[in-house]
Design a protein around this motif. Structure first.
Motif, PDB file in Angstrom:
ATOM      1  N   GLY A 103       0.839  -1.192   0.000  1.00 49.16           N
ATOM      2  CA  GLY A 103       0.000   0.000   0.000  1.00 49.16           C
ATOM      3  C   GLY A 103       0.870   1.237   0.000  1.00 49.16           C
ATOM      4  O   GLY A 103       1.805   1.370  -0.802  1.00 49.16           O
ATOM      5  N   SER A 104       0.637   2.132   0.939  1.00 50.97           N
ATOM      6  CA  SER A 104       1.392   3.386   1.000  1.00 50.97           C
ATOM      7  C   SER A 104       2.572   3.319   1.961  1.00 50.97           C
ATOM      8  O   SER A 104       3.284   4.312   2.149  1.00 50.97           O
ATOM      9  CB  SER A 104       0.460   4.523   1.435  1.00 50.97           C
ATOM     10  OG  SER A 104      -0.081   4.257   2.720  1.00 50.97           O
ATOM     11  N   VAL A 105       2.800   2.149   2.561  1.00 51.91           N
ATOM     12  CA  VAL A 105       3.850   2.013   3.569  1.00 51.91           C
ATOM     13  C   VAL A 105       5.057   1.290   2.983  1.00 51.91           C
ATOM     14  O   VAL A 105       4.929   0.171   2.477  1.00 51.91           O
ATOM     15  CB  VAL A 105       3.337   1.245   4.805  1.00 51.91           C
ATOM     16  CG1 VAL A 105       4.444   1.090   5.830  1.00 51.91           C
ATOM     17  CG2 VAL A 105       2.132   1.958   5.410  1.00 51.91           C
ATOM     18  N   ALA A 106       6.223   1.924   3.042  1.00 51.46           N
ATOM     19  CA  ALA A 106       7.464   1.325   2.549  1.00 51.46           C
ATOM     20  C   ALA A 106       8.479   1.242   3.690  1.00 51.46           C
ATOM     21  O   ALA A 106       8.599   2.168   4.492  1.00 51.46           O
ATOM     22  CB  ALA A 106       8.037   2.139   1.396  1.00 51.46           C
ATOM     23  N   VAL A 107       9.177   0.113   3.758  1.00 49.97           N
ATOM     24  CA  VAL A 107      10.179  -0.107   4.802  1.00 49.97           C
ATOM     25  C   VAL A 107      11.472  -0.594   4.157  1.00 49.97           C
ATOM     26  O   VAL A 107      11.459  -1.555   3.383  1.00 49.97           O
ATOM     27  CB  VAL A 107       9.687  -1.146   5.835  1.00 49.97           C
ATOM     28  CG1 VAL A 107      10.804  -1.495   6.810  1.00 49.97           C
ATOM     29  CG2 VAL A 107       8.476  -0.619   6.589  1.00 49.97           C
ATOM     30  N   GLU A 108      12.555   0.084   4.487  1.00 50.75           N
ATOM     31  CA  GLU A 108      13.884  -0.359   4.049  1.00 50.75           C
ATOM     32  C   GLU A 108      14.510  -1.136   5.198  1.00 50.75           C
ATOM     33  O   GLU A 108      14.733  -0.585   6.287  1.00 50.75           O
ATOM     34  CB  GLU A 108      14.747   0.843   3.662  1.00 50.75           C
ATOM     35  CG  GLU A 108      16.047   0.456   2.979  1.00 50.75           C
ATOM     36  CD  GLU A 108      16.820   1.662   2.477  1.00 50.75           C
ATOM     37  OE1 GLU A 108      18.054   1.533   2.310  1.00 50.75           O
ATOM     38  OE2 GLU A 108      16.199   2.726   2.269  1.00 50.75           O
ATOM     39  N   ALA A 109      14.796  -2.414   4.966  1.00 54.72           N
ATOM     40  CA  ALA A 109      15.140  -3.329   6.056  1.00 54.72           C
ATOM     41  C   ALA A 109      16.312  -2.855   6.903  1.00 54.72           C
ATOM     42  O   ALA A 109      16.289  -2.976   8.131  1.00 54.72           O
ATOM     43  CB  ALA A 109      15.441  -4.717   5.488  1.00 54.72           C
ATOM     44  N   GLU A 110      17.320  -2.298   6.265  1.00 56.58           N
ATOM     45  CA  GLU A 110      18.546  -1.990   7.001  1.00 56.58           C
ATOM     46  C   GLU A 110      18.424  -0.775   7.906  1.00 56.58           C
ATOM     47  O   GLU A 110      19.281  -0.550   8.757  1.00 56.58           O
ATOM     48  CB  GLU A 110      19.706  -1.814   6.016  1.00 56.58           C
ATOM     49  CG  GLU A 110      20.086  -3.131   5.346  1.00 56.58           C
ATOM     50  CD  GLU A 110      21.173  -2.976   4.296  1.00 56.58           C
ATOM     51  OE1 GLU A 110      22.237  -3.609   4.458  1.00 56.58           O
ATOM     52  OE2 GLU A 110      20.954  -2.229   3.325  1.00 56.58           O
ATOM     53  N   LYS A 111      17.359  -0.005   7.752  1.00 55.72           N
ATOM     54  CA  LYS A 111      17.174   1.148   8.648  1.00 55.72           C
ATOM     55  C   LYS A 111      15.716   1.331   9.063  1.00 55.72           C
ATOM     56  O   LYS A 111      15.271   2.449   9.294  1.00 55.72           O
ATOM     57  CB  LYS A 111      17.720   2.422   8.009  1.00 55.72           C
ATOM     58  CG  LYS A 111      17.210   2.715   6.602  1.00 55.72           C
ATOM     59  CD  LYS A 111      17.921   3.950   6.048  1.00 55.72           C
ATOM     60  CE  LYS A 111      17.428   4.290   4.650  1.00 55.72           C
ATOM     61  NZ  LYS A 111      18.167   5.427   4.070  1.00 55.72           N
ATOM     62  N   ALA A 112      14.994   0.204   9.174  1.00 55.52           N
ATOM     63  CA  ALA A 112      13.581   0.261   9.550  1.00 55.52           C
ATOM     64  C   ALA A 112      13.430   0.648  11.017  1.00 55.52           C
ATOM     65  O   ALA A 112      14.148   0.149  11.886  1.00 55.52           O
ATOM     66  CB  ALA A 112      12.925  -1.090   9.302  1.00 55.52           C
ATOM     67  N   THR A 113      12.481   1.537  11.288  1.00 53.50           N
ATOM     68  CA  THR A 113      12.159   1.905  12.668  1.00 53.50           C
ATOM     69  C   THR A 113      11.004   1.045  13.164  1.00 53.50           C
ATOM     70  O   THR A 113      10.272   0.437  12.380  1.00 53.50           O
ATOM     71  CB  THR A 113      11.752   3.383  12.748  1.00 53.50           C
ATOM     72  OG1 THR A 113      10.517   3.571  12.043  1.00 53.50           O
ATOM     73  CG2 THR A 113      12.817   4.290  12.134  1.00 53.50           C
ATOM     74  N   GLY A 114      10.841   1.005  14.476  1.00 55.63           N
ATOM     75  CA  GLY A 114       9.745   0.248  15.050  1.00 55.63           C
ATOM     76  C   GLY A 114       8.391   0.729  14.561  1.00 55.63           C
ATOM     77  O   GLY A 114       7.492  -0.074  14.289  1.00 55.63           O
TER      78      GLY A 114
END
Length: 247
Positions: A61-72
């Motif tokens: 959807g509209s949420v993107a997460v980059e694994a190496e710097k993902a926040t909680g």
């Protein structure tokens, strides 16, 4: 709807997912097939951070997460974009069918209790379990427990439902009732990713089939291509071995 780029997962020295990339369109149903131990379930679990990816980007959807710097906070928001149906049901043993479905609505989504109960009752009726609402998992068959698991996933507001081999723990007599519920969802254009060993089911329900081996996507395409005219030799061998008895 979903965009995965260069997703990698390692356990110590073992690389289970090797720079996986794919996209999923709204209302698309994708089946992931392949030999056991090839990373299919790990891929699914990484999509909502039941497993933490080593590197790569996941967008739902509209949420993107980059694994190496993902926040909680980013991980929490990503998890809300999908719901998960487990191999072994993973129901709360001390809660009724109804309570298993309302739990996330009340605790995660903060919906009022009465509204959550009404929604859960409606969904349990859809999966054929209206008369089992007050029973505990120990009082239900395996097929009924898995249908509660699917109802719980349906109740969440995620963009996509992720199915991790939803029939693998079932006795053969219960498989068809669970597949029938998933087919219902397919008819409703629910976006889904399904890891499965049920080749005929994948052929009938999926818009696209992904064949994985050794942590890689080897080939993907419409079911007609994968099952009738696969382009990769490994896909040909797997399909030939897995689809004996197809009409």
């Amino acid at each position: 709807m979903i965009k995965v780029q260069n997703l990698t997962k390692t356990f110590g020295d073992l690389t289970v997912l090797k720079s996986i990339s794919f996209e999923l369109q709204p209302s698309e149903i994708v089946a992931i097939i392949g030999p056991s131990g090839t990373g299919k379930s790990t891929l699914l679990r990484c999509l909502n951070y039941l497993e933490t990816p080593t590197s790569g980007t996941i967008q739902i959807g509209s949420v993107a997460v980059e694994a190496e710097k993902a926040t909680g906070k980013e991980i929490t928001n990503l998890r809300k974009q999908s719901s998960f149906v487990f191999q072994n049901y993973s129901l709360f043993a001390n809660k009724t069918a109804l309570e298993n479905v309302t739990e996330s609505l009340i605790t995660v989504w903060k919906e009022p209790k009465l509204a959550s109960i009404k929604k859960a009752d409606d969904i349990l009726a859809q999966v054929g379990l209206a008369d089992k609402r007050d029973q505990y998992p120990s009082q239900l068959s395996g097929g009924q427990q898995q249908r509660v698991g699917i109802a719980r996933a349906m109740a969440c507001k995620g963009e996509v439902i992720l199915f991790d081999e939803p029939t693998s723990a079932l006795d053969p007599e219960w498989v068809d009732e669970v597949l029938a519920v998933i087919k219902q969802l397919a008819e409703q254009k629910q976006t889904m990713i399904i890891v499965t060993h049920e080749m005929q089911f994948a052929r009938e329900v999926a818009d696209r089939v992904i064949f994985m081996e050794g942590g890689n996507i080897v080939e993907q395409g419409p079911p007609s291509q994968i099952f009738e005219n696969p382009q990769n030799q490994r896909t040909k061998e797997f399909v030939a071995r897995s689809t004996k008895g197809f009409n």
